[in-house]
Design an enzyme around this catalytic site. Sequence first.
Site, PDB file in Angstrom:
ATOM      1  N   GLY A 380     -37.748  -9.104  12.887  1.00 11.94           N
ATOM      2  CA  GLY A 380     -37.208  -8.708  12.726  1.00 11.94           C
ATOM      3  C   GLY A 380     -37.857  -7.149  12.901  1.00 11.94           C
ATOM      4  O   GLY A 380     -37.039  -6.069  13.347  1.00 11.94           O
ATOM      5  N   PHE A 381     -38.696  -6.816  13.272  1.00  9.65           N
ATOM      6  CA  PHE A 381     -39.305  -5.805  13.643  1.00  9.65           C
ATOM      7  C   PHE A 381     -39.011  -6.012  15.108  1.00  9.65           C
ATOM      8  O   PHE A 381     -39.059  -4.614  15.966  1.00  9.65           O
ATOM      9  CB  PHE A 381     -41.063  -6.097  13.758  1.00  9.65           C
ATOM     10  CG  PHE A 381     -42.074  -5.121  13.802  1.00  9.65           C
ATOM     11  CD1 PHE A 381     -41.775  -3.634  13.045  1.00  9.65           C
ATOM     12  CD2 PHE A 381     -42.555  -4.476  15.154  1.00  9.65           C
ATOM     13  CE1 PHE A 381     -42.710  -3.019  13.029  1.00  9.65           C
ATOM     14  CE2 PHE A 381     -43.275  -3.588  15.871  1.00  9.65           C
ATOM     15  CZ  PHE A 381     -43.118  -2.593  14.427  1.00  9.65           C
ATOM     16  N   ASP A 495     -42.121  -9.986   1.259  1.00  7.86           N
ATOM     17  CA  ASP A 495     -41.261 -10.777   2.315  1.00  7.86           C
ATOM     18  C   ASP A 495     -42.091 -11.765   2.582  1.00  7.86           C
ATOM     19  O   ASP A 495     -42.422 -11.665   3.807  1.00  7.86           O
ATOM     20  CB  ASP A 495     -41.747  -9.570   4.123  1.00  7.86           C
ATOM     21  CG  ASP A 495     -39.706  -9.927   4.370  1.00  7.86           C
ATOM     22  OD1 ASP A 495     -38.797 -10.922   3.992  1.00  7.86           O
ATOM     23  OD2 ASP A 495     -39.946  -9.819   4.769  1.00  7.86           O
TER      24      ASP A 495
END
Length: 688
Positions: A380-381, A495
């Site tokens: 996601g980064f 997370d």
Amino acid sequence: MAIVLLALLLFPSAYAQPWSVCGNTGNYTAASTYQDNLSQLAASLPKKASSNTSPLFATGTAGAVPDLVYALALCRGDINASACKDCVTIGFEDAQQLCAFNKEATVYYDSCLVSFSNEDFLSTTVNGNENEVTVLMDAQNFTESADYIRLLLFTLLNDTSESAINSIRRFTTARMDISSLPTIYCAVQCTPDLTADECAACLQDFPQVTLQYLDGQRGGRLLGVRCNMRYEIYKFYQGDPMLRIISLASAVPTIGKTPPGTPVTVYPQPPPAAPPAPQMITTPIAAQEETGRKGKLWIIGIAIPLVAILLCSTFTFLWLRRPKKGVLSSQDRAGANRIEENALVWTIEQKSSEFTLFDLSELLEATKSFAEENRLGQGGFGPVYKGQLSDGQEIAVKRLASHSGQGFTEFRNEVELIAKLQHTNLVRLLGCCIQAEEKILVYEYLPNKSLDFFIFDERQSSLLNWYKRRAIIEGVAQGLLYLHKHSRLRVVHRDLKASNILLDQDMDPKISDFGLARICSSNDAEGNTKRVVGTYGYMSPEYASEGIYSVKSDVFSFGVLLLEILSAKRNSGFHQYGDFLNLLGYTWHLWEIGRWLDLVEASISKEMHEAEARRYINIALMCVQENADDRPTMSDVVAALNSESVVLPEPKHPAYFNLRVSKSVESAVVVEACSLNEMTITQDPQGR
């Protein structure tokens, strides 16, 4: 905040000491048990505070629920015991008059503060039950360049705060001498029962609050029950300064963020009467120090204009960020990002540690300009690349994508957080790069990728036998235990998932990706956020629906991960389990009918005894229980994993267990989230 300020400007009585903050936790009546208990503390705490060794500080309780009273007294670190006793004694008297019959009150003086409440604020490290900060301001402004003053003020406050944090007494006085400017005096203090990290956490929002409410003022104070700061252009403390600042070589403006919803009470402070002239000029300075200081100030005379020019745009934007109507333009938002990037670079450069600020050219060479053949994966980064430094060390390079939903806030959070964490089951962050438009994180390279690569792939899962999976489960549990209990920061990861568990050459696990992590004090039960971020399937119900997170949120995620390791199936995604939408409901069904081995992946089921399978599923179900209070701590989990003699309670039903697949519309299932929070859900390309 402006309304409060304007209202108080109409009442001159607000100028006088003490400055009081009356709570809203209820009232007591005259001659009541609560008043008797409060009187006991009013009699005992002044003596207790003044009899302690420096710093002069005391806490106490009296009575029993519902009339239990908690109280705290703190005297400024430079005053003597007699003055402290008198100040605290008057404090209890004034508090009961100014906040008549309030069960909660705080009063602030120049020399001390007194606070009491019917709620237990002593076991927390925040500034009272409402985390309230009182701001006092001088009515006069500096006449010098605003940008120049901001640079000096940030330098003074940051250096004084850092000194106080590292002091055993949690107290530092300071003096800044810069030619052509008035001498500025400062004092920063935390209650001495706080650890260095707790003191730092208490002070972390002060720069932003200072910028918003004290910008340009010639004096001001930020007052909280647990920490406070004051600066003036006259010497307000006794004795010589504990810290002298005569150079800007270490100037690093730290731009904090006030948590949403944090109340800030603003009081105007009138200009104090000018102290006698000798107090303004008689700080003892050795002759040789004066000579050295003049030489240094000559250098500063050349260096400061250059620094000021570079920081002008930074502080100009910060000026614009003060509370006002309207929304920031896209240009302002871009300026905000640049400000925070620069502040982070300066912070890293100031610290002398193994953490490295890499040059972009070095990383381009290491990854062959981010060549596709060096690409390890996509998160996601942003993309992750393998690289090799000139000394032969292999690295993993995470490159922030321009469209990344994680953004610079999470990038900075990871840089500032994980660099301080050291544990065998946490990935090691070697450094970062903030250059041009690039934001890059550099980690130790782990050759076996992430856990999801193995357990969710039929061909790869056979490489992880039960012995190795058990070691992974225990390693992840130990890493979380360190974050929750044994690290000096006390971290909630927020997370935890299979793709964030990396495996080294021995297939030992390391928790990674701390971009969403949050620091909590050792006594914080929970936190709250209006922006819910995380991965669908791993988020606890209280976090997903209400934004409430705690260590029990991570425990929930660990329980989901444990079930995924046992079953080699994702909790959610494209897999369905008969009538059940997710793995939790399916597991609960098998638990109720006693078919524990049916959950376990076939490749490891032959290596496990039925009793062992039952035990691990029991632990997992304890972790994913719907009510956070019912879940164990990671200390309990580690104890249960390491000893078969630990008796496990029967779990209650898990969260989301009753989500069923509609028989009429099996191809589409819609789950509505009952939340007013802004929610950001991560979903990996493979359905994570």
